[in-house]
Write an enzyme that holds these catalytic residues in place. Structure first.
Site, PDB file in Angstrom:
ATOM      1  CE1 TYR A 159      -3.630   2.615   1.166  1.00  0.00           C
ATOM      2  CE2 TYR A 159      -2.049   3.198   2.868  1.00  0.00           C
ATOM      3  CZ  TYR A 159      -3.215   3.460   2.171  1.00  0.00           C
ATOM      4  OH  TYR A 159      -3.950   4.582   2.477  1.00  0.00           O
ATOM      5  CE  LYS A 163      -3.220   5.679  -0.866  1.00  0.00           C
ATOM      6  NZ  LYS A 163      -4.315   6.533  -1.313  1.00  0.00           N
TER       7      LYS A 163
HETATM    8  N1  LIG Z   1      -8.722   6.371   6.373  1.00  0.00           N
HETATM    9  C1  LIG Z   1      -7.430   6.669   6.522  1.00  0.00           C
HETATM   10  O1  LIG Z   1      -6.868   6.604   7.623  1.00  0.00           O
HETATM   11  C2  LIG Z   1      -6.630   7.121   5.365  1.00  0.00           C
HETATM   12  C3  LIG Z   1      -7.065   6.993   4.066  1.00  0.00           C
HETATM   13  N2  LIG Z   1      -6.279   7.426   3.049  1.00  0.00           N
HETATM   14  C4  LIG Z   1      -6.723   7.290   1.653  1.00  0.00           C
HETATM   15  O2  LIG Z   1      -7.954   7.943   1.473  1.00  0.00           O
HETATM   16  C5  LIG Z   1      -8.675   7.332   0.419  1.00  0.00           C
HETATM   17  C6  LIG Z   1     -10.089   7.071   0.874  1.00  0.00           C
HETATM   18  O3  LIG Z   1     -10.042   6.191   1.969  1.00  0.00           O
HETATM   19  P1  LIG Z   1     -11.211   6.041   3.038  1.00  0.00           P
HETATM   20  O4  LIG Z   1     -12.230   7.061   2.843  1.00  0.00           O
HETATM   21  O5  LIG Z   1     -10.555   5.909   4.356  1.00  0.00           O
HETATM   22  O6  LIG Z   1     -11.764   4.595   2.634  1.00  0.00           O
HETATM   23  P2  LIG Z   1     -13.234   3.986   2.580  1.00  0.00           P
HETATM   24  O7  LIG Z   1     -13.025   2.513   2.567  1.00  0.00           O
HETATM   25  O8  LIG Z   1     -14.098   4.590   3.627  1.00  0.00           O
HETATM   26  O9  LIG Z   1     -13.790   4.459   1.170  1.00  0.00           O
HETATM   27  C7  LIG Z   1     -13.186   3.989   0.012  1.00  0.00           C
HETATM   28  C8  LIG Z   1     -13.831   4.619  -1.200  1.00  0.00           C
HETATM   29  O10 LIG Z   1     -13.119   4.179  -2.354  1.00  0.00           O
HETATM   30  C9  LIG Z   1     -14.002   3.507  -3.217  1.00  0.00           C
HETATM   31  N3  LIG Z   1     -13.365   2.372  -3.857  1.00  0.00           N
HETATM   32  C10 LIG Z   1     -12.742   1.315  -3.263  1.00  0.00           C
HETATM   33  N4  LIG Z   1     -12.322   0.445  -4.192  1.00  0.00           N
HETATM   34  C11 LIG Z   1     -12.693   0.955  -5.395  1.00  0.00           C
HETATM   35  C12 LIG Z   1     -12.573   0.516  -6.726  1.00  0.00           C
HETATM   36  N5  LIG Z   1     -11.967  -0.628  -7.036  1.00  0.00           N
HETATM   37  N6  LIG Z   1     -13.100   1.284  -7.710  1.00  0.00           N
HETATM   38  C13 LIG Z   1     -13.716   2.458  -7.423  1.00  0.00           C
HETATM   39  N7  LIG Z   1     -13.874   2.917  -6.178  1.00  0.00           N
HETATM   40  C14 LIG Z   1     -13.368   2.179  -5.182  1.00  0.00           C
HETATM   41  C15 LIG Z   1     -15.162   3.039  -2.352  1.00  0.00           C
HETATM   42  O11 LIG Z   1     -16.298   2.871  -3.186  1.00  0.00           O
HETATM   43  P3  LIG Z   1     -17.423   1.727  -2.880  1.00  0.00           P
HETATM   44  O12 LIG Z   1     -18.316   2.312  -1.829  1.00  0.00           O
HETATM   45  O13 LIG Z   1     -18.091   1.550  -4.190  1.00  0.00           O
HETATM   46  O14 LIG Z   1     -16.681   0.526  -2.401  1.00  0.00           O
HETATM   47  C16 LIG Z   1     -15.280   4.197  -1.381  1.00  0.00           C
HETATM   48  O15 LIG Z   1     -16.008   5.245  -1.939  1.00  0.00           O
HETATM   49  C17 LIG Z   1      -7.901   6.073   0.051  1.00  0.00           C
HETATM   50  O16 LIG Z   1      -7.138   6.319  -1.104  1.00  0.00           O
HETATM   51  C18 LIG Z   1      -6.982   5.863   1.252  1.00  0.00           C
HETATM   52  O17 LIG Z   1      -5.797   5.219   0.889  1.00  0.00           O
HETATM   53  C19 LIG Z   1      -5.071   7.993   3.254  1.00  0.00           C
HETATM   54  C20 LIG Z   1      -4.609   8.133   4.507  1.00  0.00           C
HETATM   55  C21 LIG Z   1      -5.334   7.716   5.660  1.00  0.00           C
HETATM   56  C1  LIG Z   2      -5.714   2.345   6.374  1.00  0.00           C
HETATM   57  C2  LIG Z   2      -4.822   2.961   7.415  1.00  0.00           C
HETATM   58  O1  LIG Z   2      -5.402   2.837   8.659  1.00  0.00           O
HETATM   59  C3  LIG Z   2      -4.641   4.400   7.125  1.00  0.00           C
HETATM   60  O2  LIG Z   2      -4.326   4.517   5.781  1.00  0.00           O
HETATM   61  C4  LIG Z   2      -3.215   5.198   5.651  1.00  0.00           C
HETATM   62  O3  LIG Z   2      -2.837   5.601   4.601  1.00  0.00           O
HETATM   63  C5  LIG Z   2      -2.534   5.384   6.920  1.00  0.00           C
HETATM   64  O4  LIG Z   2      -1.555   4.415   7.049  1.00  0.00           O
HETATM   65  C6  LIG Z   2      -3.615   5.182   7.906  1.00  0.00           C
HETATM   66  O5  LIG Z   2      -3.227   4.676   9.109  1.00  0.00           O
END
Ligand SMILES: NC(=O)C1=CN([C@@H]2O[C@H](COP(=O)(O)OP(=O)(O)OC[C@H]3O[C@@H](n4cnc5c(N)ncnc54)[C@H](OP(=O)(O)O)[C@@H]3O)[C@@H](O)[C@H]2O)C=CC1
Ligand SMILES: C[C@H](O)[C@@H]1OC(=O)[C@H](O)[C@@H]1O
Length: 256
Positions: A159, A163
């Site tokens: 992952y 990023k």
């Molecule tokens: N939460 C965290 O701590 C952190 C998150 N991030 C990044 O933020 C972004 C969003 O994460 P987060 O909101 O936490 O995750 P969620 O799991 O809450 O949401 C993920 C979103 O991505 C969509 N998604 C997943 N797989 C696919 C796919 N194959 N095609 C199209 N859409 C897809 C989902 O759509 P569906 O509902 O259709 O599945 C959903 O809308 C990610 O890129 C993550 O890496 C970065 C740092 C920290």
């Molecule tokens: C999914 C993890 O909890 C989240 O995603 C990231 O990118 C960071 O590592 C957060 O901890």
């Protein structure tokens, strides 16, 4: 309103960070394209967001298409043009993080993570940028990367490179697209409580550790990421490109 008359595409906007970003963009006057995976769950969540947006007089459409599919960016752009006539902001947010140990990482898990988080993103950014260039008014592209672009994770070896890749892509695109007035920036969230880490953070000890790592004493909420993304999307950030904004409650600097 910071995004009046702008069309904003947000990938992964059915849930979590993307949903909060799309909602705030709509509150700021943007017409939004809500990207999701196309699953039944994603579609239901996207429709509920569309309803919420139309409830305050905003405009949103949903597009279900796998982020790993290299044609998804083109589909999102085509849908935006069809519904709203332009693409002004592209937020690459869709992502997955299936926690797994390194020594026995299945190839399928590695490849699905890289395809979803980075390979699809590359061509989606390209599709959005070509449309912005054609329109001739510049634009803004924001990648939702992560603090994990800067630090490692033993269960995230598949992952974290995606990023770091997104962060690097925005830096290079800032150079490639600057001549067209297209700004490219990265947001690096810390730990934000969403579905992506619900299982991981169900471990109370891990959760407490992640909270302790912040200087603000709490995990982030999706809404904490929306403001920084809107800022970078807006003309308030008109001279900001190639930048990366950590939004992590102080987690990165908190060594001792
Ligand atoms: N939460 C965290 O701590 C952190 C998150 N991030 C990044 O933020 C972004 C969003 O994460 P987060 O909101 O936490 O995750 P969620 O799991 O809450 O949401 C993920 C979103 O991505 C969509 N998604 C997943 N797989 C696919 C796919 N194959 N095609 C199209 N859409 C897809 C989902 O759509 P569906 O509902 O259709 O599945 C959903 O809308 C990610 O890129 C993550 O890496 C970065 C740092 C920290
Ligand atoms: C999914 C993890 O909890 C989240 O995603 C990231 O990118 C960071 O590592 C957060 O901890």
């Amino acid at each position: 309103m910071l995004l009046a008359d702008k069309t904003v595409i947000v990938t992964g906007a059915s849930r979590g960070i993307g949903r909060a970003v799309a909602l705030e963009c709509a509150h700021q006057g943007a017409r939004v394209v809500i990207g999701h995976s196309g699953s039944a769950q994603g579609r239901t969540a996207a429709f509920s967001l569309m309803e919420e947006i139309s409830g305050f007089g905003g405009h949103g459409i949903e597009v279900g298409s796998d982020a790993a599919d290299l044609d998804t960016g083109g589909r999102l752009v085509a849908a935006a043009l069809d519904a709203f006539g332009s693409v002004d902001v592209f937020v690459n947010n869709a992502g997955i993080c299936p926690f797994h140990s390194f020594l026995d990482m299945p190839r399928e898990t590695y490849l699905r993570t890289v395809d979803t988080n980075l390979n699809g993103a590359y061509f989606a950014v390209q599709a959005a940028a070509n449309q912005m260039k054609k329109q001739g008014n510049g634009g803004a592209i924001i990648a939702v990367s992560s603090i994990s672009a800067l630090v490692g994770g033993g269960m995230q070896t598949h992952y974290t490179p995606t990023k770091a890749g997104l962060h690097s892509l925005m830096q290079s695109c800032a150079i490639a697209l600057g001549p067209y007035g297209i700004r490219c920036n990265t947001v690096l969230p810390g730990t934000i409580a969403t579905d992506i880490n619900q299982e991981d953070l169900a471990d109370e000890e891990k959760r407490a550790y992640m909270i302790r790592r912040t200087t603000l004493g709490r995990l982030g909420a999706p809404e904490d990421i929306a403001g920084p993304v809107v800022f970078l999307a807006s003309d308030m950030a008109r001279y900001v490109t190639g930048a990366a904004l950590l939004v992590d409650g102080g987690m990165f600097v908190n060594l001792q």
